[in-house]
Design a protein around this motif. Sequence first.
Motif, PDB file in Angstrom:
ATOM      1  N   CYS A   1       0.655  -1.200  -0.106  1.00 29.90           N
ATOM      2  CA  CYS A   1       0.023  -0.033   0.214  1.00 29.90           C
ATOM      3  C   CYS A   1       0.763   1.212   0.092  1.00 29.90           C
ATOM      4  CB  CYS A   1      -1.025   0.034   1.386  1.00 29.90           C
ATOM      5  SG  CYS A   1      -1.853   1.489   1.571  1.00 29.90           S
ATOM      6  N   PHE A   2       1.794   1.189   0.948  1.00 36.78           N
ATOM      7  CA  PHE A   2       2.678   2.448   1.046  1.00 36.78           C
ATOM      8  C   PHE A   2       3.541   2.786  -0.237  1.00 36.78           C
ATOM      9  CE2 PHE A   2       6.388   4.617   2.908  1.00 36.78           C
ATOM     10  CZ  PHE A   2       5.717   5.732   3.241  1.00 36.78           C
ATOM     11  N   TYR A   3       4.200   1.641  -0.547  1.00 37.70           N
ATOM     12  CA  TYR A   3       5.173   1.796  -1.853  1.00 37.70           C
ATOM     13  C   TYR A   3       4.574   1.873  -3.119  1.00 37.70           C
ATOM     14  CZ  TYR A   3       8.523   1.572   2.046  1.00 37.70           C
ATOM     15  OH  TYR A   3       9.459   1.816   3.134  1.00 37.70           O
ATOM     16  N   GLY A   4       3.349   0.979  -3.299  1.00 33.25           N
ATOM     17  CA  GLY A   4       2.872   0.529  -4.553  1.00 33.25           C
ATOM     18  C   GLY A   4       2.287   1.874  -5.211  1.00 33.25           C
ATOM     19  N   GLN A   5       1.501   2.503  -4.310  1.00 34.75           N
ATOM     20  CA  GLN A   5       1.027   3.773  -4.598  1.00 34.75           C
ATOM     21  C   GLN A   5      -0.255   3.483  -5.829  1.00 34.75           C
ATOM     22  OE1 GLN A   5       3.736   7.233  -5.601  1.00 34.75           O
ATOM     23  NE2 GLN A   5       5.425   6.069  -4.502  1.00 34.75           N
ATOM     24  N   SER A   6      -0.838   2.673  -5.588  1.00 33.34           N
ATOM     25  CA  SER A   6      -1.990   2.328  -6.363  1.00 33.34           C
ATOM     26  C   SER A   6      -3.298   2.965  -5.913  1.00 33.34           C
ATOM     27  CB  SER A   6      -2.343   0.873  -6.359  1.00 33.34           C
ATOM     28  OG  SER A   6      -2.813   0.499  -5.201  1.00 33.34           O
ATOM     29  N   SER A   7      -4.194   2.907  -6.777  1.00 30.81           N
ATOM     30  CA  SER A   7      -5.576   3.359  -6.212  1.00 30.81           C
ATOM     31  C   SER A   7      -6.118   2.307  -5.138  1.00 30.81           C
ATOM     32  CB  SER A   7      -6.481   3.198  -7.183  1.00 30.81           C
ATOM     33  OG  SER A   7      -6.806   2.305  -7.618  1.00 30.81           O
ATOM     34  N   LYS A   8      -6.853   2.960  -4.153  1.00 29.87           N
ATOM     35  CA  LYS A   8      -7.137   2.219  -2.898  1.00 29.87           C
ATOM     36  C   LYS A   8      -8.418   0.916  -3.460  1.00 29.87           C
ATOM     37  CE  LYS A   8     -10.607   5.488  -1.741  1.00 29.87           C
ATOM     38  NZ  LYS A   8     -11.487   6.348  -0.549  1.00 29.87           N
ATOM     39  N   GLU A   9      -8.924   1.287  -4.504  1.00 27.95           N
ATOM     40  CA  GLU A   9      -9.748   0.018  -4.781  1.00 27.95           C
ATOM     41  C   GLU A   9      -8.947  -1.178  -5.234  1.00 27.95           C
ATOM     42  OE1 GLU A   9     -11.728   3.916  -5.212  1.00 27.95           O
ATOM     43  OE2 GLU A   9      -9.927   3.157  -6.123  1.00 27.95           O
ATOM     44  N   VAL A  10      -7.666  -1.081  -5.532  1.00 23.14           N
ATOM     45  CA  VAL A  10      -7.040  -2.061  -5.982  1.00 23.14           C
ATOM     46  C   VAL A  10      -6.916  -3.131  -4.884  1.00 23.14           C
ATOM     47  CG1 VAL A  10      -4.604  -3.120  -6.239  1.00 23.14           C
ATOM     48  CG2 VAL A  10      -5.573  -0.858  -7.725  1.00 23.14           C
ATOM     49  N   PHE A  11      -6.867  -2.843  -3.686  1.00 20.46           N
ATOM     50  CA  PHE A  11      -6.727  -3.872  -2.589  1.00 20.46           C
ATOM     51  C   PHE A  11      -8.002  -4.734  -2.322  1.00 20.46           C
ATOM     52  CE2 PHE A  11      -3.571  -0.755  -1.661  1.00 20.46           C
ATOM     53  CZ  PHE A  11      -2.312  -1.960  -1.319  1.00 20.46           C
ATOM     54  N   VAL A  12      -9.218  -4.014  -2.537  1.00 23.60           N
ATOM     55  CA  VAL A  12     -10.442  -4.725  -2.590  1.00 23.60           C
ATOM     56  C   VAL A  12     -10.522  -5.793  -3.792  1.00 23.60           C
ATOM     57  CG1 VAL A  12     -12.992  -4.639  -2.710  1.00 23.60           C
ATOM     58  CG2 VAL A  12     -11.697  -2.926  -1.383  1.00 23.60           C
ATOM     59  N   MET A  13     -10.099  -5.344  -4.952  1.00 22.67           N
ATOM     60  CA  MET A  13     -10.065  -6.194  -5.947  1.00 22.67           C
ATOM     61  C   MET A  13      -9.238  -7.357  -5.811  1.00 22.67           C
ATOM     62  SD  MET A  13     -10.492  -3.413  -9.050  1.00 22.67           S
ATOM     63  CE  MET A  13     -10.264  -4.547 -10.567  1.00 22.67           C
ATOM     64  N   THR A  14      -7.885  -7.058  -5.162  1.00 23.58           N
ATOM     65  CA  THR A  14      -6.904  -8.124  -4.793  1.00 23.58           C
ATOM     66  C   THR A  14      -7.379  -9.090  -3.965  1.00 23.58           C
ATOM     67  OG1 THR A  14      -5.145  -6.624  -4.973  1.00 23.58           O
ATOM     68  CG2 THR A  14      -4.746  -8.518  -3.503  1.00 23.58           C
ATOM     69  N   TYR A  15      -8.390  -8.787  -3.021  1.00 19.58           N
ATOM     70  CA  TYR A  15      -9.208  -9.746  -2.110  1.00 19.58           C
ATOM     71  C   TYR A  15      -9.993 -10.604  -2.956  1.00 19.58           C
ATOM     72  CZ  TYR A  15     -11.921 -11.343   1.575  1.00 19.58           C
ATOM     73  OH  TYR A  15     -12.689 -12.499   2.272  1.00 19.58           O
ATOM     74  N   ILE A  16     -10.972  -9.737  -4.087  1.00 20.92           N
ATOM     75  CA  ILE A  16     -11.797 -10.549  -4.825  1.00 20.92           C
ATOM     76  C   ILE A  16     -11.290 -11.691  -5.720  1.00 20.92           C
ATOM     77  CG2 ILE A  16     -13.329 -10.213  -6.613  1.00 20.92           C
ATOM     78  CD1 ILE A  16     -14.220  -7.687  -5.416  1.00 20.92           C
ATOM     79  N   TYR A  17     -10.007 -11.079  -6.085  1.00 22.40           N
ATOM     80  CA  TYR A  17      -9.239 -12.137  -6.922  1.00 22.40           C
ATOM     81  C   TYR A  17      -8.725 -13.376  -6.379  1.00 22.40           C
ATOM     82  CZ  TYR A  17      -9.172  -8.614 -10.898  1.00 22.40           C
ATOM     83  OH  TYR A  17      -9.474  -7.571 -11.727  1.00 22.40           O
ATOM     84  N   LEU A  18      -8.260 -12.937  -4.947  1.00 19.49           N
ATOM     85  CA  LEU A  18      -7.766 -14.200  -4.245  1.00 19.49           C
ATOM     86  C   LEU A  18      -9.138 -15.316  -3.912  1.00 19.49           C
ATOM     87  CD1 LEU A  18      -5.700 -12.355  -1.637  1.00 19.49           C
ATOM     88  CD2 LEU A  18      -4.853 -13.990  -3.493  1.00 19.49           C
ATOM     89  N   ARG A  19     -10.194 -14.756  -3.745  1.00 19.05           N
ATOM     90  CA  ARG A  19     -11.466 -15.595  -3.294  1.00 19.05           C
ATOM     91  C   ARG A  19     -11.775 -16.240  -4.753  1.00 19.05           C
ATOM     92  NH1 ARG A  19     -16.149 -13.135  -0.180  1.00 19.05           N
ATOM     93  NH2 ARG A  19     -16.617 -12.186  -2.316  1.00 19.05           N
ATOM     94  N   ARG A  20     -11.539 -15.714  -5.817  1.00 13.95           N
ATOM     95  CA  ARG A  20     -11.867 -16.481  -7.192  1.00 13.95           C
ATOM     96  C   ARG A  20     -10.914 -17.495  -7.339  1.00 13.95           C
ATOM     97  NH1 ARG A  20     -13.562 -11.581 -11.389  1.00 13.95           N
ATOM     98  NH2 ARG A  20     -15.270 -10.716 -10.220  1.00 13.95           N
ATOM     99  N   TYR A  21      -9.520 -17.320  -7.065  1.00 10.11           N
ATOM    100  CA  TYR A  21      -8.482 -18.325  -7.119  1.00 10.11           C
ATOM    101  C   TYR A  21      -8.641 -19.464  -6.322  1.00 10.11           C
ATOM    102  CZ  TYR A  21      -3.842 -20.630  -6.907  1.00 10.11           C
ATOM    103  OH  TYR A  21      -3.033 -21.429  -6.986  1.00 10.11           O
ATOM    104  N   GLN A  22      -9.190 -19.219  -5.093  1.00 13.57           N
ATOM    105  CA  GLN A  22      -9.523 -20.406  -4.297  1.00 13.57           C
ATOM    106  C   GLN A  22     -10.737 -21.494  -4.698  1.00 13.57           C
ATOM    107  OE1 GLN A  22      -9.424 -17.843  -0.254  1.00 13.57           O
ATOM    108  NE2 GLN A  22      -8.715 -19.794   0.277  1.00 13.57           N
ATOM    109  N   GLU A  23     -11.816 -20.580  -5.283  1.00 10.12           N
ATOM    110  CA  GLU A  23     -12.975 -21.231  -5.828  1.00 10.12           C
ATOM    111  C   GLU A  23     -12.580 -21.874  -6.906  1.00 10.12           C
ATOM    112  OE1 GLU A  23     -15.704 -17.692  -6.334  1.00 10.12           O
ATOM    113  OE2 GLU A  23     -16.173 -17.609  -4.297  1.00 10.12           O
ATOM    114  N   LYS A  24     -11.720 -21.457  -7.867  1.00 15.80           N
ATOM    115  CA  LYS A  24     -11.606 -22.146  -8.936  1.00 15.80           C
ATOM    116  C   LYS A  24     -10.531 -23.112  -8.994  1.00 15.80           C
ATOM    117  CE  LYS A  24     -12.672 -18.411 -11.959  1.00 15.80           C
ATOM    118  NZ  LYS A  24     -13.549 -18.860 -13.007  1.00 15.80           N
TER     119      LYS A  24
END
Length: 227
Positions: free
Chosen positions: A69-92
């Motif tokens: 978060c501190f060094y990557g300087q992305s938009s804050k929405e990226v971390f919610v999407m990261t979590y969503i993608y992790l859930r999809r990975y587990q499901e698939k």
Amino acid sequence: MACPSLNEIKASGSYHVVLPVIGKVLKESLVTDTFGEASSDEEEREVTLFHGHISKDTPSIEKFLYRMCFYGQSSKEVFVMTYIYLRRYQEKTGWALSAENVHRLVLAAFVAAVKVRDDVHYCNKFYSRLGGVALKELNRLEQEFLISLDFDLEVSSKEYSGVVQMLKKRGGQPSPPSVPASSFRRKLSSLSASSYASSSSVPPSPTRRSTVPCGSGVQAARARMSS
């Protein structure tokens, strides 16, 4: 790499109020062993590209997320999407998160999310240093992660808002406003299997660069990472 304080992290434009909750949820979901039944025979253990050895220097998943978060300087929405993608990975895939794979999975999910969500982002060389892996390894992790998701990267406004509401309830915070679905759909056309087969970076837009060259415009971030 210097560890930023919580106040510094919260002051960054990348901080999302549910970030600590994401770290807590991921930590609580870790299983003690993803290699199946304990066995002294290494050949009997199933591993993925994301599994690796952990040591006393391996940061907790919360600190890993804060560093990104501190060094990557992305938009804050990226971390919610990261979590969503992790859930999809587990499901698939059916794979559980563990101390051995969670850091590489988070890194791969973050890189995919930032390329979908943000018009301007760093190149993989920068993210490989941020995640503590070699560039070639990150490229392989990213490609494997996307293949595991079947390149299913679209996040609807309903799904995004639902996940944020769930996370805020876990953290005892009020529900968020809805987010336009167009925010997460605008760059999906450039994230195809063919583009990732030859490159791990999203092709630049004709009118605006979609990546920030590692040798230009990132001196401030590099200085903070090396301090």
